[in-house]
Design a protein around this motif. Sequence first.
Motif, PDB file in Angstrom:
ATOM      1  N   ASP A   1      53.227  87.458  25.436  1.00  0.00           N
ATOM      2  CA  ASP A   1      53.723  88.555  25.190  1.00  0.00           C
ATOM      3  C   ASP A   1      54.715  89.462  24.742  1.00  0.00           C
ATOM      4  N   ALA A   2      55.886  88.225  24.716  1.00  0.00           N
ATOM      5  CA  ALA A   2      57.185  87.758  24.014  1.00  0.00           C
ATOM      6  C   ALA A   2      57.252  88.345  22.595  1.00  0.00           C
TER       7      ALA A   2
ATOM      8  N   GLU B   1      48.842  83.233  19.314  1.00  0.00           N
ATOM      9  CA  GLU B   1      48.563  85.066  19.528  1.00  0.00           C
ATOM     10  C   GLU B   1      47.828  85.833  20.303  1.00  0.00           C
TER      11      GLU B   1
ATOM     12  N   SER C   1      59.419  89.874  19.990  1.00  0.00           N
ATOM     13  CA  SER C   1      61.128  89.518  20.497  1.00  0.00           C
ATOM     14  C   SER C   1      61.440  88.394  20.987  1.00  0.00           C
TER      15      SER C   1
ATOM     16  N   HIS D   1      45.428  93.784  21.685  1.00  0.00           N
ATOM     17  CA  HIS D   1      46.281  94.894  20.222  1.00  0.00           C
ATOM     18  C   HIS D   1      44.815  94.685  19.414  1.00  0.00           C
TER      19      HIS D   1
ATOM     20  N   ASN E   1      53.786  88.056  20.770  1.00  0.00           N
ATOM     21  CA  ASN E   1      53.250  89.553  20.544  1.00  0.00           C
ATOM     22  C   ASN E   1      53.791  90.171  20.401  1.00  0.00           C
ATOM     23  N   ALA E   2      55.210  90.895  21.013  1.00  0.00           N
ATOM     24  CA  ALA E   2      55.668  92.462  20.391  1.00  0.00           C
ATOM     25  C   ALA E   2      56.885  91.647  19.410  1.00  0.00           C
TER      26      ALA E   2
END
Length: 275
Positions: free
Chosen positions: A114-115, A85, A120, A175, A117-118
């Motif tokens: 990205d998925a 991550e 999802s 982030h 870390n989001a």
Amino acid sequence: MSEAQTTAPSPVPPRPAATVLLLRDGAAGPEIFMVVRHREIEFAAGALVFPGGRVEQADAELATILGSTDPLAAFRVAAIREAFEESGLLLARTEGGTALDPAQGAAFVAAHRDALNAGSRGFAAMLQAEGLRPDIDSLVPFAHWVTPADLSKRFDTHFFLAPAPSGHDAVHDGHEAVDSIWITPAQALAEAEAGERTLLFPTRLNLLRLAGAESLGDAMSRAAARPVVTVQPVMEIDAEGRKMLRIPVEAGYGGPLFPAGIRAMVPQVRKAGTP
């Protein structure tokens, strides 16, 4: 006084957490991947840290699926997940035991980071979709720190050493981490001494332990040969009125007492407008 007035509050239970020190060989000795935490996040704002975070229930579930009997298996999975991550480096192998080459690693980052870390997409599902297993055996236990009992936010953190996948690109997530660097332990310590970096107490001491290693292999061998001793710093006031932190000398950090400075694993709170 009533019993309620005289009884001290119970310590907050520490949250299980894992941290990984990703290493590679450099011209001046082993280099470690470190990230700079965002100044507005709750924990360790602005500090130079190793990738890491809390152990999630899904990490324990994946450790069970792997069939590992290691009591630290969930911590190892969490360390590998957090490394991916925060750095984009994936410590994983195919079901046949083959390590990923740089192109495969880059493709996995592009497809899944990205998925993840989001929130999802789950880490276990991502690995399964690609036919991969977390390489928990590549991690060597290095240290074990527990936040002092008097603090309101506490962690029970296992630190691991691991070789960074050769040739793979490491990039911070943008982030929680706003910058990243490959740096020798000695350089990180020197920059902190000069006021150019913020290091938490356990980060500083673990860098000091690493500073004596001549190579990646030397660092890994030293860690494998040293028993891990749990460190839970205790605040003391010395004869001159200075705040000191006491830790077990058996932990291998060169002494039992250290100036408090920035206390172990404490969220750093900055006033508005300060650097």
